[in-house]
Design a protein around this motif. Sequence first.
Motif, mmCIF file in Angstrom:
data_model
loop_
_atom_site.group_PDB
_atom_site.id
_atom_site.type_symbol
_atom_site.label_atom_id
_atom_site.label_comp_id
_atom_site.label_asym_id
_atom_site.label_seq_id
_atom_site.Cartn_x
_atom_site.Cartn_y
_atom_site.Cartn_z
ATOM 1 N N ASP A 294 -8.228 4.959 1.429
ATOM 2 C CA ASP A 294 -8.065 4.489 0.055
ATOM 3 C C ASP A 294 -8.995 5.241 -0.895
ATOM 4 O O ASP A 294 -8.638 5.523 -2.045
ATOM 5 C CB ASP A 294 -8.334 2.981 0.000
ATOM 6 C CG ASP A 294 -7.436 2.259 -1.003
ATOM 7 O OD1 ASP A 294 -6.305 2.721 -1.237
ATOM 8 O OD2 ASP A 294 -7.870 1.233 -1.547
ATOM 9 N N ASP B 36 -4.214 -9.590 0.446
ATOM 10 C CA ASP B 36 -4.274 -8.140 0.605
ATOM 11 C C ASP B 36 -5.220 -7.835 1.757
ATOM 12 O O ASP B 36 -5.897 -8.731 2.280
ATOM 13 C CB ASP B 36 -4.777 -7.463 -0.676
ATOM 14 C CG ASP B 36 -4.351 -5.998 -0.799
ATOM 15 O OD1 ASP B 36 -3.925 -5.413 0.218
ATOM 16 O OD2 ASP B 36 -4.447 -5.442 -1.903
ATOM 17 N N ARG C 215 -13.486 -0.879 -2.078
ATOM 18 C CA ARG C 215 -13.153 0.482 -2.526
ATOM 19 C C ARG C 215 -13.281 0.596 -4.041
ATOM 20 O O ARG C 215 -13.873 1.534 -4.570
ATOM 21 C CB ARG C 215 -11.724 0.850 -2.088
ATOM 22 C CG ARG C 215 -11.342 2.309 -2.381
ATOM 23 C CD ARG C 215 -10.766 2.496 -3.777
ATOM 24 N NE ARG C 215 -9.440 1.933 -3.907
ATOM 25 C CZ ARG C 215 -8.807 1.815 -5.065
ATOM 26 N NH1 ARG C 215 -9.391 2.210 -6.204
ATOM 27 N NH2 ARG C 215 -7.602 1.285 -5.118
ATOM 28 N N LYS C 216 -12.730 -0.389 -4.761
ATOM 29 C CA LYS C 216 -12.796 -0.356 -6.222
ATOM 30 C C LYS C 216 -14.235 -0.399 -6.704
ATOM 31 O O LYS C 216 -14.611 0.284 -7.667
ATOM 32 C CB LYS C 216 -12.006 -1.522 -6.805
ATOM 33 C CG LYS C 216 -10.503 -1.419 -6.620
ATOM 34 C CD LYS C 216 -9.799 -2.625 -7.233
ATOM 35 C CE LYS C 216 -8.286 -2.535 -7.084
ATOM 36 N NZ LYS C 216 -7.606 -3.713 -7.677
ATOM 37 N N ARG D 96 -9.965 -3.428 -0.009
ATOM 38 C CA ARG D 96 -9.615 -2.744 -1.261
ATOM 39 C C ARG D 96 -10.565 -3.118 -2.389
ATOM 40 O O ARG D 96 -10.898 -2.278 -3.237
ATOM 41 C CB ARG D 96 -8.176 -3.051 -1.652
ATOM 42 C CG ARG D 96 -7.784 -2.479 -3.010
ATOM 43 C CD ARG D 96 -6.308 -2.260 -3.142
ATOM 44 N NE ARG D 96 -5.881 -1.016 -2.520
ATOM 45 C CZ ARG D 96 -4.617 -0.590 -2.510
ATOM 46 N NH1 ARG D 96 -3.672 -1.324 -3.072
ATOM 47 N NH2 ARG D 96 -4.295 0.545 -1.946
ATOM 48 N N ASP D 97 -11.038 -4.363 -2.447
ATOM 49 C CA ASP D 97 -12.021 -4.749 -3.468
ATOM 50 C C ASP D 97 -13.283 -3.907 -3.356
ATOM 51 O O ASP D 97 -13.876 -3.518 -4.365
ATOM 52 C CB ASP D 97 -12.396 -6.225 -3.318
ATOM 53 C CG ASP D 97 -11.513 -7.178 -4.113
ATOM 54 O OD1 ASP D 97 -10.851 -6.731 -5.066
ATOM 55 O OD2 ASP D 97 -11.496 -8.366 -3.778
ATOM 56 N N ASN E 160 -8.374 8.323 -7.204
ATOM 57 C CA ASN E 160 -8.332 7.051 -7.926
ATOM 58 C C ASN E 160 -8.890 7.147 -9.336
ATOM 59 O O ASN E 160 -8.305 6.616 -10.285
ATOM 60 C CB ASN E 160 -9.130 5.996 -7.151
ATOM 61 C CG ASN E 160 -8.542 5.675 -5.795
ATOM 62 O OD1 ASN E 160 -7.465 5.101 -5.700
ATOM 63 N ND2 ASN E 160 -9.241 6.035 -4.731
ATOM 64 N N GLN F 155 -9.526 -8.627 -7.054
ATOM 65 C CA GLN F 155 -8.857 -7.603 -7.873
ATOM 66 C C GLN F 155 -9.597 -7.202 -9.137
ATOM 67 O O GLN F 155 -9.305 -6.154 -9.717
ATOM 68 C CB GLN F 155 -7.412 -8.007 -8.241
ATOM 69 C CG GLN F 155 -6.480 -8.071 -7.053
ATOM 70 C CD GLN F 155 -5.048 -7.835 -7.448
ATOM 71 O OE1 GLN F 155 -4.596 -6.703 -7.435
ATOM 72 N NE2 GLN F 155 -4.338 -8.889 -7.798
ATOM 73 N N TRP G 176 0.812 -1.219 0.000
ATOM 74 C CA TRP G 176 0.000 0.000 0.000
ATOM 75 C C TRP G 176 0.849 1.274 0.000
ATOM 76 O O TRP G 176 0.611 2.160 -0.825
ATOM 77 C CB TRP G 176 -0.964 -0.007 1.197
ATOM 78 C CG TRP G 176 -2.155 -0.900 1.032
ATOM 79 C CD1 TRP G 176 -2.159 -2.194 0.573
ATOM 80 C CD2 TRP G 176 -3.524 -0.582 1.311
ATOM 81 N NE1 TRP G 176 -3.436 -2.699 0.572
ATOM 82 C CE2 TRP G 176 -4.288 -1.729 1.021
ATOM 83 C CE3 TRP G 176 -4.159 0.558 1.799
ATOM 84 C CZ2 TRP G 176 -5.677 -1.761 1.193
ATOM 85 C CZ3 TRP G 176 -5.541 0.526 1.974
ATOM 86 C CH2 TRP G 176 -6.288 -0.611 1.668
#
Length: 363
Positions: free
Chosen positions: A309, A260, A267-268, A264-265, A314, A235, A166
């Motif tokens: 994040d 991870d 967030r995407k 984060r998944d 982004n 991902q 990160w």
Amino acid sequence: MTDQTIKPWAHENDVDSLYVPVYIVEMAKEVVQFYDFQVHHMTVMATKDKKGGAIWKIDTSDGPFSLKLLHRRPTHSKFSLGAQEYLVKEKKARVPTIFKTKQGKNYVEMGGKLWFIAEWIESLRPVSEDLEGTKKLCYALGEFHKLSKGYVPPAEAENISRLHRWPRTYERVEKKLGWFRDIANVYSDMPASSTILSYIDNFQEQAQQAIKRLGDSNYKEIVSKGTQEAGFVHQDYGWSNAQMGDEGMYVIDLDGVSYDITIRDLRKLIIDRMHSLEQWDINWIREMIQAYDQANPITDDEYELLLIDLSLPNLFYKNMKDIVYSPTTFMNESLAQDLQLIIELEKQKWPVLEELSKDRKGG
């Protein structure tokens, strides 16, 4: 048996998205001979011609299956295949079951790549892209992350982890934003240059603040717990790779999984939804977070990392990163128009993030 090494083939055909070179088709026919069924028909369903991957639906004497050519190096692919088998055998997760070769292996190695066959689930269908469908997607993602904990990869596989990356990722974003400024200055007469230069300082400052916030967070404590505690991210999670079947939501295309911090998944997925909605809708985001949290409770530390994040620019970065390859063709009028929405969205998110931070004590 052909011993030709598989290479990306995007340069060979820019018309047919399902084009696969003849030598790879011949390899596919050799690969299926390692399995204990007869193949009646093979249909290309998707390709990754820029990376050297493909998926076929194969109709066999035992029913339909998927045949997949994985584009990554074999030791990487062994990590993802091990993860897929772990989810099915140990966690009873709704992911496609891998079909074994005659020798009892999960894959065939040919052309310098791994190939594998898995069940083809005929009933799969995308959920709606409205709020209810999005909540189903988020709940299924939480389930997937929860079940992913405890995985130990095979001895012959790489240990694929982004757990400690990160800070480096944030620093790379901040550095490349500086590159974007330099390129826009050099090509100042291009249609998108003035728009980029008007906002790039602000975005770079946001990235610097995110780096600081990450350093001040409990990130190091979280990653110190190790890979099994963290679980793994998909991902490439979204409407194509999470679909509804007769028994519930299935997660497919696991070849990019990595250890991870799994948030984060999510967030995407949030960024993708807000872009599609063309606005930052706090009610949507809260519902998405709540749906995920029901399946996989989010700790306060993970929630803080989610907000950090999200604070990176982004969407701007994602849509700008290809500028370094061909600035004169990239910074055209179309990009200038696209940037208007992207920049507006980057502005809109800040009051939303402020409200979201109030949803958790100490946020």
